[in-house]
Structure formats: structure tokens, C-alpha cells
Scaffold this motif. Structure first.
Motif, PDB file in Angstrom:
ATOM      1  N   GLN A 621       0.840  -1.207   0.000  1.00 26.04           N
ATOM      2  CA  GLN A 621       0.000   0.000   0.000  1.00 26.04           C
ATOM      3  C   GLN A 621       0.864   1.242   0.000  1.00 26.04           C
ATOM      4  O   GLN A 621       1.938   1.258   0.601  1.00 26.04           O
ATOM      5  CB  GLN A 621      -0.899   0.034   1.243  1.00 26.04           C
ATOM      6  N   ILE A 622       0.366   2.272  -0.638  1.00 26.07           N
ATOM      7  CA  ILE A 622       0.989   3.593  -0.561  1.00 26.07           C
ATOM      8  C   ILE A 622      -0.110   4.638  -0.680  1.00 26.07           C
ATOM      9  O   ILE A 622      -1.091   4.446  -1.411  1.00 26.07           O
ATOM     10  CB  ILE A 622       2.056   3.801  -1.658  1.00 26.07           C
ATOM     11  N   SER A 623       0.026   5.703   0.070  1.00 33.96           N
ATOM     12  CA  SER A 623      -0.962   6.785   0.012  1.00 33.96           C
ATOM     13  C   SER A 623      -0.272   8.114   0.274  1.00 33.96           C
ATOM     14  O   SER A 623       0.743   8.187   0.971  1.00 33.96           O
ATOM     15  CB  SER A 623      -2.079   6.566   1.037  1.00 33.96           C
ATOM     16  N   THR A 624      -0.834   9.155  -0.297  1.00 33.87           N
ATOM     17  CA  THR A 624      -0.341  10.513  -0.110  1.00 33.87           C
ATOM     18  C   THR A 624      -1.518  11.412   0.212  1.00 33.87           C
ATOM     19  O   THR A 624      -2.558  11.342  -0.444  1.00 33.87           O
ATOM     20  CB  THR A 624       0.364  11.030  -1.379  1.00 33.87           C
ATOM     21  N   GLY A 625      -1.350  12.236   1.245  1.00 32.71           N
ATOM     22  CA  GLY A 625      -2.445  13.092   1.665  1.00 32.71           C
ATOM     23  C   GLY A 625      -2.017  14.522   1.895  1.00 32.71           C
ATOM     24  O   GLY A 625      -0.866  14.813   2.210  1.00 32.71           O
ATOM     25  N   LEU A 626      -2.973  15.437   1.723  1.00 33.56           N
ATOM     26  CA  LEU A 626      -2.755  16.858   1.960  1.00 33.56           C
ATOM     27  C   LEU A 626      -3.916  17.375   2.800  1.00 33.56           C
ATOM     28  O   LEU A 626      -5.089  17.087   2.502  1.00 33.56           O
ATOM     29  CB  LEU A 626      -2.677  17.626   0.641  1.00 33.56           C
ATOM     30  N   LYS A 642      -3.619   0.258  -3.430  1.00 33.56           N
ATOM     31  CA  LYS A 642      -3.498  -0.953  -2.620  1.00 33.56           C
ATOM     32  C   LYS A 642      -3.497  -2.166  -3.540  1.00 33.56           C
ATOM     33  O   LYS A 642      -4.317  -2.256  -4.453  1.00 33.56           O
ATOM     34  CB  LYS A 642      -4.666  -1.035  -1.632  1.00 33.56           C
ATOM     35  N   PHE A 643      -2.576  -3.105  -3.252  1.00 36.31           N
ATOM     36  CA  PHE A 643      -2.517  -4.353  -4.004  1.00 36.31           C
ATOM     37  C   PHE A 643      -2.455  -5.510  -3.015  1.00 36.31           C
ATOM     38  O   PHE A 643      -1.576  -5.560  -2.147  1.00 36.31           O
ATOM     39  CB  PHE A 643      -1.286  -4.385  -4.916  1.00 36.31           C
ATOM     40  N   ILE A 644      -3.422  -6.420  -3.101  1.00 36.67           N
ATOM     41  CA  ILE A 644      -3.488  -7.593  -2.224  1.00 36.67           C
ATOM     42  C   ILE A 644      -3.398  -8.844  -3.085  1.00 36.67           C
ATOM     43  O   ILE A 644      -4.219  -9.060  -3.973  1.00 36.67           O
ATOM     44  CB  ILE A 644      -4.799  -7.636  -1.411  1.00 36.67           C
ATOM     45  N   ASP A 645      -2.407  -9.687  -2.803  1.00 36.88           N
ATOM     46  CA  ASP A 645      -2.209 -10.927  -3.545  1.00 36.88           C
ATOM     47  C   ASP A 645      -2.442 -12.112  -2.609  1.00 36.88           C
ATOM     48  O   ASP A 645      -2.197 -12.035  -1.409  1.00 36.88           O
ATOM     49  CB  ASP A 645      -0.781 -10.977  -4.097  1.00 36.88           C
ATOM     50  N   GLY A 646      -2.933 -13.214  -3.193  1.00 34.17           N
ATOM     51  CA  GLY A 646      -3.141 -14.424  -2.415  1.00 34.17           C
ATOM     52  C   GLY A 646      -4.574 -14.652  -1.986  1.00 34.17           C
ATOM     53  O   GLY A 646      -4.841 -15.543  -1.176  1.00 34.17           O
ATOM     54  N   TYR A 667      -6.331  -8.580  -5.991  1.00 33.75           N
ATOM     55  CA  TYR A 667      -7.122  -7.403  -6.341  1.00 33.75           C
ATOM     56  C   TYR A 667      -6.294  -6.157  -6.105  1.00 33.75           C
ATOM     57  O   TYR A 667      -5.369  -6.148  -5.283  1.00 33.75           O
ATOM     58  CB  TYR A 667      -8.452  -7.354  -5.575  1.00 33.75           C
ATOM     59  N   ASP A 668      -6.598  -5.123  -6.849  1.00 37.31           N
ATOM     60  CA  ASP A 668      -5.927  -3.839  -6.652  1.00 37.31           C
ATOM     61  C   ASP A 668      -6.969  -2.741  -6.586  1.00 37.31           C
ATOM     62  O   ASP A 668      -8.013  -2.809  -7.230  1.00 37.31           O
ATOM     63  CB  ASP A 668      -4.916  -3.561  -7.767  1.00 37.31           C
ATOM     64  N   VAL A 669      -6.675  -1.733  -5.759  1.00 41.39           N
ATOM     65  CA  VAL A 669      -7.617  -0.641  -5.522  1.00 41.39           C
ATOM     66  C   VAL A 669      -6.898   0.682  -5.720  1.00 41.39           C
ATOM     67  O   VAL A 669      -5.807   0.904  -5.179  1.00 41.39           O
ATOM     68  CB  VAL A 669      -8.201  -0.700  -4.092  1.00 41.39           C
ATOM     69  N   LYS A 670      -7.514   1.542  -6.499  1.00 44.14           N
ATOM     70  CA  LYS A 670      -7.064   2.928  -6.628  1.00 44.14           C
ATOM     71  C   LYS A 670      -8.197   3.798  -6.121  1.00 44.14           C
ATOM     72  O   LYS A 670      -9.358   3.608  -6.496  1.00 44.14           O
ATOM     73  CB  LYS A 670      -6.737   3.292  -8.079  1.00 44.14           C
ATOM     74  N   GLY A 671      -7.881   4.756  -5.241  1.00 41.46           N
ATOM     75  CA  GLY A 671      -8.973   5.514  -4.662  1.00 41.46           C
ATOM     76  C   GLY A 671      -8.572   6.876  -4.136  1.00 41.46           C
ATOM     77  O   GLY A 671      -7.393   7.240  -4.079  1.00 41.46           O
TER      78      GLY A 671
END
Length: 834
Positions: A621-626, A642-646, A667-671
């Protein structure tokens, strides 16, 4: 004659004027007189402003001695003047109890200025020398002393030294690196910490729409990016993940069960749970599991010195809480809750029961009649703290939770009425011991040991086939965790630690006719070594936590390295930037073998990863916030990946063409998570928005990625809260895109006696909309007993929301089954504090 009269009048007027002037100069406010005396004798008066307000006296003669003047002031004002030293005089109201002292740092003995001292409705702050004086009505009244960077002290007046104004010491808070970035994030009591986590402090908590009790797992759903796709707390989805991918800790104990009523309310008693930390990303290296997110609950961390308690009742349960001081160094908290359905079945109970029984074995059919349904739950929680010494602390925790469902299945067999009982039970029991040692001001260590056990059991009686089906899912987990903290400097801290976890999961399926029994029990042992550096710049504008965790899974002979990062930079007085990142893994997950497992009420069972058909869950996971905050306005924006494998297809709850297919994928999530809030003096309003693109990759199912079962693209929440004096009111509107679904191909919906489904998850059920309101009011029963009454209405508009649907063939026709949310659901509570 006239001239003589005018002269006489003039002289008389002048005499009267000067006499009045002299008399006016002689009468002054007591506060002014005190200032003059301080200047004359080089002393300081300490007093409460209310004690000297509106008092006017004749100015004493300057030629008198200080002792004579003090005695004169005492006779004239009725106040008590006490010489504490050669240059300090304390002023008190006669017959009132009071406490004065000098507040100091326990380690450095330096004065602590600007600390808050409070008792009931009276408060004061310490001066530059740490001095304070506060009036107390009763020696049993609790005095609270609070200052940022120190542990809060709560003691009754009789527990303080009463000899003159003695020194009072505060213990520095070791967790000084955890600082607030944004306060009152949504409502009062919710703050954002510089490590990227959110803190919910229920002691200072306001109110959220639809809630009158501080339901822990309902409260976390107020944050953008967190939603329950089916309205249950047992299915909280953090940024598109499934509930089993959440790490849930109660005072450091991992919990495998989260809800009562099979998920409709939280099983964690809100009276004993004081704080909750929510971590979407950037978890510290000392935590494992929870590839999607973490919910960390904590009880009170300090010893209580007086008896506290409350008892409450609402339309679903009765509950109580006591906090008993065993000594000045030890206190114990006990909380208990029990459903009232065996006494009275309220409209709220009936609404909950109807909600969980949809499309389950509880529903009667044309040939089987279900009756005498009974549902009960209870929970008991305990926390004991013992301060062995100023440097040693021992804490013990215990929790026991149970849900029990019973009902009778009846049918006519050979013209004879036959009835047998089916049942479902869900239990969790856990205990922990935590020992902490503060070796010196720079170094501390702690060890935490817990045992947690979970059991899900059902007995399903099939009367028509004279068959009994027994299912069990059991977990037994033991963990030992050792941490050391070393403050290299005022701005740099080093955390090192080791954790051992042994998890055993047992699954049983037992059928009596025909005889079939399968029992599988597996054990996985994991070792974890970790290290983390926490840095805070001298100007407190920069905060950096960077860590690395090494995991070794013995049974699978697999090593996993997991870096962790949280970075916060204050760009100006109003702007701050945040970067969070983490790698994590998880050895346990929930799967669904069949939709009617465990009576269809609690379908998911826990299983261990074997790195073959059930892989280890791995996340990145990686996220950037302001964030922007000024004059009550708050704007927060967070973009994430976010990327979850398995993952397995069985863990995702498919009810389409993939329901019975076993496949592994990812699955992968962009949000984007957004929050806009405006806070006024007594009014608070907020608007949150969450965007998400959530896609599966199952190469053995489809060649291209397709939408996840939790791909809720848009979610909006608008809320408002009003709080003044004893009254709190809140209302909120929740809307989100409909849950994804797979529909049959129109005009060609059956092929080879099976439903012919179209493209996977490209359709959705109707959009979700819900309006909630709630209100609480505090009042007193007599002079000292506080009470609280609350009213909430969930889904005020009584909108029929669809939360799920699926298709089955019946008599060569495809039928759609729709599962619906709760309708209008009121709740009423009453609580007494003593």
C-alpha cells in the motif's frame, strides 16, 4: 446678605466635595488593594478570581505591618489569609475545602506552568512557578490534573498531602512522539495523529448520526473509505478489503469475532473501551496481520482512585460497568452486557432478527415450519492495572463473548408432526498479561502475552431426510511480544522487538446419515523481528517513522521482509503533507464453502494458509495526503493505491457462476478519500466523499481484470452535530453506489440447466440511501447522580435498500432473491452514572 449666603454655600460645597473625594479614595476594590500591598511588601497573593470579585473595602494604612494588614483584611472581608511563606499569601473562602500546591515534573523536578486543574465545574491553571489553588466542595471530589506530554492525574482531595502547599508531581508521558495533526477531525473526540492514524477518544466524544451508544465498529465507519457493504460490523470494508483482512485488537489481543447479533452490533462493550486507533495504512513495524487495515481498541491506561460505575438499558440489552479502586496503586474495571430478548422482544429486536434471518435456515418453507426462535447474547470484559512501583506496571485483560441461537424445525412425516431443535453458537474468550518497565528516562521495555480462542458451532437438523449436520470452526492462538524503546535524543526514538505467534485452526464437518466426518486441524508458528526509528524535528514540523519487520513462517519455511513508513510534514501553519506506505502479510483468512454453512447465518469459517490452495495474503500500500485547517475549516485529501495478492475466490463471497469454483488471485484498488468539515462554537458539519476502483485478477477465471464484489465506486456522507450544555443532536445522510452484481443474459438466461450469467460484476443493485438521526441529553437525579437519555432512528426515511441479490433456477425459471437492509429502526437508551 446675598453675598454672604453665596460664600457660605460655596465653602460648604467645597467641603462636601473634598470629604466625598477623600472618602471615595478611601474605598477601593479588594483586588486593587491587594495589588498595592504586593508592591509595598514585595509579596504575592494567590487566590481564585471569584473569591475577591465585587468586594470593596477601606484601604488600610500603609504604616501598618503586613501581619496587621492581613488580619484587618480577614476581619473586613470574611476571607482567610494564610502566609504560605515569607513572600506568598494564600486567600481562601472560609469553610471551603481547597487544594493548593506546586506542580512539578517527576523526573526533572521543574515547575509545570499552564497545566489544567479541574474539579466538577471549577477549574484553574498553574502559573509560571507551577502554583495552583482550587476550591473543592467535598473531600471525595475528584481533582483532575492534565497537561500535554504528561499522564493525567485523577485523585480525590483526601488523597493529596494537606500540609501547606506541597509539591505535586506529574509523570511524563513516554509516548511524546504521538502528536495531534488535526483535532476534531469529524466531531469532537476524533483526532488525526502524525503517524497517519486516527484516534477516537470516547471520553471526549460528541455524537454521530444514528448512534446513542459509542459502538466502536459503527464509529469507525464515519471515516471516508470505510464502509460496510451489508450494514454489519462483522463486514467492515477498509478501502475495498474484506473484513477478515482487518487486524482487530482489544488491548493488544487479536480478536477473530467482532459482532453480536451475528454482526449487527459491536461485541466490544463501549463502557470499558476508552480509545480506538484506526490505521488505514502506514502501520508500525510492531504489528502483523491486517493486510487491509487495523482497528486497535484500548481500555483506560491509568489507575482510578475512586469508585465509578454506571448501568444502562436500551431496546436490545442491559449493561453495566464498574471501576473500583483496590488501592492507591491498583484498580479494576468490569463491564458486562446481556440481551433482553428472553424477557421482552422489542421492535428493535424483531427488526434485527428479521434482518439476519433473510435467506437462511430460519425461514419457513412450504414443507417445514420454524418456530420458537430464541436468540441471546452476552459479553463480559475485565481490565486490572497494578502500579507495582513508579517504574513498573502490570495489566491483566479478560474478555468473554457469546451468541446463541435456537429454533425448532417442524414437519409432517407419515401424518405425524415431528419437531427437532437446530442451534448456532458463536463464542470468543481471551486473556492477556502486559508488564511494562521504565528503566530510566530514556529506556523502557514491555512484554505482552495473550491467548485468544474462538468457536463457531452449528447443528442443523434436516427433518425431511432425518439428518443431522454438525459444523465447527475453532481457533486457538497464543502470542508473546517483547518491545524495547530507547530515546536516543529528545527528537529520535528507537523501537526494537520480537513476536511469536502460534495459531491453530480446526474445522469439523459431521453428518450422521449417511455417516460422513472430516476433521482438519492445522498449526502455523510465526516468528517476527522488527526495528523502527521515530524522528521528530526540533520545530515539530517533521515527523518520520520508518521500520522493517522480518517474519519467518516455520511450517512453510518462508521468510518475508516488510518495510513500513509514515511521514508527516507541516508545510505551514495551515497545510500538512503525509506519505504512508507498508508491506504486510497474513496467515489466516475466511472462506465460504457453501452459502448455507452454519445455517446460512454465519457462513464464513477461518482457515490457515498452506501456500498451495490457500496462499499467504500479501499486501502493498501507498498513500499521499494533503490537509488544510484554518478557523474551523478542515479539508483533507488522500489518494491511495493498494494491491493484495493471495486471495481465494471462496473468500470473496461469489454468488454467480464462480460460487463453487476454487481459484487464487489478487485485487488492486485505486482511490481517493476526501473530507470537508466546518466547526462552529456549538455546531459542526461535515461532508465526506470516497472514490474507489477495485478490480480482481483471477487468471484461471477470466483473462482480464473485472470489478470486485466490493467495488463501490462512489460513497458520500453528509452530517451535522449540535452540542450545547447537556444536549447533543446529530443527523446524517449516507449514499453510495449500489453493490456490484452479475445479471443473467436477457432472453437467454438458462443454458444446460444452469444460469447463463453475463459479464461479471458489470451491473449493480439500486443505489443505497439512508438518513439517520440521534440525540442525547444529560441531567442529574438529585445533586450528585448523573443520568443520560438517548434516542436514535436508523433509516428515518424507511427506504428499502438492496444490499445483495443472487439468481437461482426454480421450475425452469430464473428467480432473483434480494436481500434488504434494515428499515426504520428506532432505539432508546437510559443510563445512570454513580
Amino acid at each position: 446678605m446675598g453675598i454672604k449666603i453665596r460664600k457660605t454655600f460655596l465653602l460648604t460645597s467645597i467641603c462636601v466635595f473634598f470629604c466625598f473625594k477623600l472618602n471615595a479614595q478611601d474605598q477601593q476594590s479588594l483586588k486593587t488593594v491587594l495589588v498595592q500591598i504586593e508592591e509595598q511588601f514585595a509579596i504575592n497573593f494567590n487566590y481564585a478570581e471569584d473569591a475577591v470579585k465585587d468586594i470593596v473595602i477601606t484601604t488600610p494604612k500603609q504604616s501598618q505591618s503586613l501581619d496587621t494588614i492581613l488580619q484587618y483584611l480577614q476581619n473586613e472581608t470574611g476571607l482567610v489569609f494564610i502566609k504560605m511563606s515569607e513572600n506568598v499569601v494564600l486567600i481562601q473562602v472560609k469553610n471551603d475545602l481547597s487544594l493548593c500546591g506546586y506542580l512539578r515534573d517527576k523526573d526533572t523536578n521543574t515547575p509545570i506552568p499552564f497545566a489544567t486543574i479541574k474539579s466538577l465545574n471549577i477549574s484553574t491553571i498553574t502559573d509560571d512557578n507551577g502554583f495552583f489553588n482550587i476550591t473543592v466542595a467535598n473531600e471525595n471530589n475528584i481533582i483532575e490534573i492534565r497537561h500535554i506530554g504528561y499522564k493525567t492525574m485523577e485523585q480525590s482531595l483526601k488523597d493529596f498531602k494537606q500540609t501547606k502547599c506541597s509539591d505535586v508531581f506529574l509523570q511524563p508521558d513516554i509516548e511524546v512522539l504521538s502528536e495531534i495533526v488535526l483535532s476534531n477531525y469529524i466531531v469532537n473526540g476524533i483526532t488525526k495523529i502524525n503517524d497517519g492514524s486516527f484516534k477516537i477518544d470516547f471520553k471526549n466524544f460528541d455524537i454521530l448520526p444514528g448512534l446513542i451508544d459509542t459502538d466502536v465498529l459503527q464509529a469507525v465507519q464515519a471515516f471516508p473509505g470505510i464502509i460496510s457493504s451489508n450494514e454489519t460490523v462483522s463486514n467492515i470494508n477498509i478501502r475495498g478489503g474484506t473484513n477478515d483482512q482487518n487486524l482487530i485488537l482489544w488491548d493488544g489481543i487479536k480478536m477473530y469475532q467482532s459482532g453480536h447479533f451475528f454482526g449487527l452490533i459491536s461485541m466490544y462493550n463501549p463502557q470499558i473501551t476508552e480509545r480506538v486507533y484506526l490505521k488505514k495504512n502506514g502501520t508500525g513495524s510492531d504489528y502483523t496481520d491486517g493486510v487491509s487495515g487495523s482497528i486497535l481498541m484500548e481500555t483506560a491506561e491509568k489507575v482510578n482512585t475512586e469508585f465509578k460505575g454506571n448501568i444502562g438499558v436500551n431496546l436490545i440489552d442491559v449493561n453495566g460497568f464498574v471501576d473500583v479502586a483496590l488501592s492507591s496503586k491498583s484498580s479494576i474495571q468490569v463491564a458486562a452486557r446481556k440481551s433482553i430478548s428472553d424477557i421482552v422482544q422489542t421492535p428493535l429486536y424483531k427488526a434485527y432478527f428479521d434482518r439476519i434471518s433473510q435467506d437462511t435456515e430460519l425461514v419457513s418453507t412450504t414443507s417445514i415450519v420454524n418456530s420458537d426462535q430464541e436468540f441471546n447474547f452476552y459479553d463480559t470484559s475485565l481490565r486490572w492495572i497494578y502500579n507495582i512501583s513508579d517504574k513498573d506496571e502490570l495489566r491483566v485483560n479478560f474478555i468473554n463473548v457469546a451468541n446463541q441461537l435456537k429454533f425448532n424445525e417442524s414437519a409432517l412425516i407419515d401424518v405425524q408432526s415431528t419437531s427437532k431443535e437446530s442451534s448456532l453458537s458463536q463464542n470468543s474468550i481471551a486473556a492477556a498479561i502486559h508488564y511494562k518497565r521504565q528503566w530510566n528516562t530514556n529506556f523502557s521495555s514491555d512484554i505482552h502475552v495473550y491467548e485468544t480462542d474462538y468457536k463457531l458451532k452449528s447443528i442443523n437438523v434436516n427433518i425431511l431426510d432425518s439428518q443431522r449436520f454438525l459444523q465447527e470452526n475453532k481457533i486457538s492462538e497464543t502470542s508473546i511480544k517483547l518491545n524495547t524503546n530507547y530515546a536516543i535524543s529528545e527528537h529520535l526514538n528507537l523501537l526494537n522487538g520480537y513476536q511469536f505467534v502460534e495459531t491453530q485452526i480446526t474445522n469439523l464437518d459431521d453428518v450422521d446419515l449417511p455417516v460422513f466426518r472430516i476433521l482438519i486441524s492445522e498449526v502455523v508458528r510465526t516468528h517476527g523481528l522488527y526495528s523502527e526509528v521515530n524522528y521528530k524535528s526540533p520545530n515539530k514540523n517533521t515527523s518520520l517513522n520508518g521500520g522493517l519487520r522480518y517474519n519467518y513462517i516455520g511450517k512453510l519455511k518462508k521468510s518475508i521482509l516488510e518495510p513500513r513508513l509514515s511521514f508527516n510534514q507541516r508545510l505551514s501553519d495551515h497545510f500538512s503533507l503525509e506519505v504512508l506506505a507498508e508491506f504486510k502479510h497474513q496467515n489466516t483468512s475466511q472462506i465460504i464453502n457453501f452459502q448455507n454453512d452454519f445455517l446460512g447465518v454465519e457462513k464464513r469459517r477461518w482457515q490457515l494458509s498452506n501456500d498451495i490452495d490457500i496462499p499467504i495474503l500479501r499486501s502493498k500500500q501507498i498513500s499521499t495526503g494533503l490537509s488544510f485547517s484554518k478557523k474551523g475549516w478542515l479539508l483533507s485529501l488522500d489518494g491511495y493505491y493498494k494491491f493484495i495478492d493471495g486471495i481465494t475466490s471462496q473468500s470473496q463471497g461469489f454468488q454467480n457462476q464462480y460460487q463453487f469454483i476454487r481459484a487464487n488471485g489478487s485485487y488492486d484498488v485505486k482511490g481517493l478519500d476526501m473530507l470537508l468539515r466546518k466547526q462552529f462554537k456549538t455546531f459542526n458539519t461535515w461532508l465526506s466523499y470516497a472514490y474507489m476502483s477495485n478490480n480482481y485478477t483471477f487468471n484461471s477465471l477470466e483473462s482480464n481484470p473485472f470489478p470486485s464484489n466490493l467495488d463501490i465506486t462512489h460513497a458520500i456522507a453528509f452530517g451535522a452535530a449540535y452540542s450545547k450544555n447537556q444536549l447533543k443532536i446529530s443527523s446524517g445522510l449516507n449514499w453510495h453506489s449500489g453493490n456490484p452484481t452479475t445479471r443473467p443474459v436477457p432472453n437467454n438466461d438458462i443454458i444446460n440447466n444452469a444460469v447463463n450469467f453475463g459479464p461479471t460484476n458489470t451491473s449493480s443493485v439500486r443505489d443505497y440511501l439512508r438518513l439517520d438521526v440521534s440525540a442525547t441529553y444529560d441531567f442529574y437525579l438529585g445533586q450528585t447522580t448523573k443520568a443520560n437519555i438517548g434516542l436514535s432512528i436508523w433509516n428515518l426515511l424507511d427506504r428499502e435498500n438492496q444490499i445483495n441479490n443472487f439468481y437461482r433456477i426454480n421450475n425452469d425459471v430464473v428467480n432473483e432473491t434480494i436481500q434488504r437492509s434494515l428499515g426504520i429502526t428506532p432505539n432508546l437508551s437510559f443510563r445512570v452514572y454513580f
